[in-house]
Write a protein that holds these residues in place. Structure first.
Motif, PDB file in Angstrom:
ATOM      1  N   GLU A 148      -2.867   5.528 -57.186  1.00  0.00           N
ATOM      2  CA  GLU A 148      -3.374   4.488 -56.286  1.00  0.00           C
ATOM      3  C   GLU A 148      -3.743   3.232 -57.075  1.00  0.00           C
ATOM      4  O   GLU A 148      -3.470   2.118 -56.634  1.00  0.00           O
ATOM      5  CB  GLU A 148      -4.580   4.995 -55.499  1.00  0.00           C
ATOM      6  CG  GLU A 148      -5.045   4.010 -54.446  1.00  0.00           C
ATOM      7  CD  GLU A 148      -6.129   4.576 -53.551  1.00  0.00           C
ATOM      8  OE1 GLU A 148      -7.213   3.973 -53.506  1.00  0.00           O
ATOM      9  OE2 GLU A 148      -5.884   5.610 -52.902  1.00  0.00           O
ATOM     10  N   PHE A 189      -1.886  -0.458 -56.523  1.00  0.00           N
ATOM     11  CA  PHE A 189      -2.775  -1.385 -55.828  1.00  0.00           C
ATOM     12  C   PHE A 189      -2.398  -2.831 -56.146  1.00  0.00           C
ATOM     13  O   PHE A 189      -2.129  -3.147 -57.286  1.00  0.00           O
ATOM     14  CB  PHE A 189      -4.228  -1.129 -56.239  1.00  0.00           C
ATOM     15  CG  PHE A 189      -5.226  -1.912 -55.447  1.00  0.00           C
ATOM     16  CD1 PHE A 189      -5.654  -1.442 -54.227  1.00  0.00           C
ATOM     17  CD2 PHE A 189      -5.708  -3.119 -55.901  1.00  0.00           C
ATOM     18  CE1 PHE A 189      -6.574  -2.156 -53.480  1.00  0.00           C
ATOM     19  CE2 PHE A 189      -6.615  -3.853 -55.167  1.00  0.00           C
ATOM     20  CZ  PHE A 189      -7.046  -3.365 -53.947  1.00  0.00           C
ATOM     21  N   GLY A 201       0.184  -0.519 -52.522  1.00  0.00           N
ATOM     22  CA  GLY A 201       0.432   0.883 -52.219  1.00  0.00           C
ATOM     23  C   GLY A 201       0.055   1.251 -50.798  1.00  0.00           C
ATOM     24  O   GLY A 201      -0.509   0.449 -50.056  1.00  0.00           O
ATOM     25  N   THR A 243      -2.186   3.400 -49.817  1.00  0.00           N
ATOM     26  CA  THR A 243      -3.618   3.603 -49.613  1.00  0.00           C
ATOM     27  C   THR A 243      -4.418   2.794 -50.633  1.00  0.00           C
ATOM     28  O   THR A 243      -3.910   2.436 -51.693  1.00  0.00           O
ATOM     29  CB  THR A 243      -4.015   5.090 -49.741  1.00  0.00           C
ATOM     30  OG1 THR A 243      -3.681   5.545 -51.057  1.00  0.00           O
ATOM     31  CG2 THR A 243      -3.313   5.943 -48.700  1.00  0.00           C
ATOM     32  N   ALA A 244      -5.670   2.529 -50.278  1.00  0.00           N
ATOM     33  CA  ALA A 244      -6.563   1.787 -51.173  1.00  0.00           C
ATOM     34  C   ALA A 244      -7.993   2.296 -51.078  1.00  0.00           C
ATOM     35  O   ALA A 244      -8.913   1.662 -51.594  1.00  0.00           O
ATOM     36  CB  ALA A 244      -6.515   0.298 -50.831  1.00  0.00           C
ATOM     37  N   GLN A 281      -9.633   4.874 -52.435  1.00  0.00           N
ATOM     38  CA  GLN A 281     -10.320   5.242 -53.674  1.00  0.00           C
ATOM     39  C   GLN A 281     -10.717   4.002 -54.470  1.00  0.00           C
ATOM     40  O   GLN A 281     -11.784   3.954 -55.088  1.00  0.00           O
ATOM     41  CB  GLN A 281      -9.413   6.136 -54.535  1.00  0.00           C
ATOM     42  CG  GLN A 281      -9.117   7.467 -53.855  1.00  0.00           C
ATOM     43  CD  GLN A 281      -8.114   8.269 -54.621  1.00  0.00           C
ATOM     44  OE1 GLN A 281      -8.511   9.155 -55.386  1.00  0.00           O
ATOM     45  NE2 GLN A 281      -6.827   7.995 -54.467  1.00  0.00           N
TER      46      GLN A 281
END
Length: 185
Positions: free
Chosen positions: A165, A169, A172, A174-175, A177
């Motif tokens: 991640e 970033f 991506g 998801t973000a 975390q």
């Protein structure tokens, strides 16, 4: 731009080796240094989501210890969970890490509900209203990564997903975390 090349030519969401967070800048630890548990400043942070789903965003809690100008990522809880499961996870992590006196809860999504459910049951809950987007909040974290002041555990089962991640970033899938970590650091 490096992101355009990565997306079109490399079929990757971010440049090889990382975008905002360069893989070469990541540092790891085998075990927490002596003194972290007794004298470190411990914090957990929640990046909340709206509801439990089987796809889409995650709720994410990161647990960090700061000691001698270094930030140690100690634990990550990340699930596509709803409000009650998230509250239960915060309570479990608080019991597992009793030195973690501050619990930062992002007041977006279901964060306000999480805070209300924790009132009177768990001390140290701090509501945070996010400003700007995830990318702007992540810049402070990226500065600490670049100076090698952020350390990840070598052998944690979740560290591969965390590293992936970071590498992808902000482009991506998801973000969560990264956003949780940005609140904590």
């Amino acid at each position: 731009s490096p992101y355009a090349v990565a997306g079109q030519e490399q079929q990757r969401p971010a440049p090889e080796g990382g975008g905002m967070f360069r893989v070469a800048d990541l540092r790891f630890y085998a075990r927490l240094p002596d003194g972290v548990t007794e004298r470190g400043a411990w914090v957990m942070a929640l990046d909340s989501k709206f509801k439990e789903t089987t796809t889409g965003a995650y709720a994410c809690i990161t647990v960090w210890a700061r000691y001698e100008a270094k930030f140690y990522l100690v634990d990550v809880w990340r699930e596509r969970a709803g409000t009650l499961a998230t509250v239960a996870a915060i309570q479990q992590l608080a019991a597992l890490y009793p030195k973690c006196h501050t619990k930062i809860v992002e007041e977006a999504a279901n964060g306000a509900s999480v805070c209300e459910l924790l009132e009177g049951k768990l001390g140290g809950v701090k509501r945070v209203r996010p400003t700007g987007g995830k990318e702007s909040r992540a810049h402070a974290l990226s500065a600490y990564v670049e100076t090698h002041d952020v350390l990840l555990p070598e052998a944690a089962p979740w560290v591969i997903a965390f590293r992936a991640e970071m590498e992808s970033f902000p482009s991506g899938a998801t973000a969560d975390q990264i956003d949780s970590s940005a609140h904590a650091v």
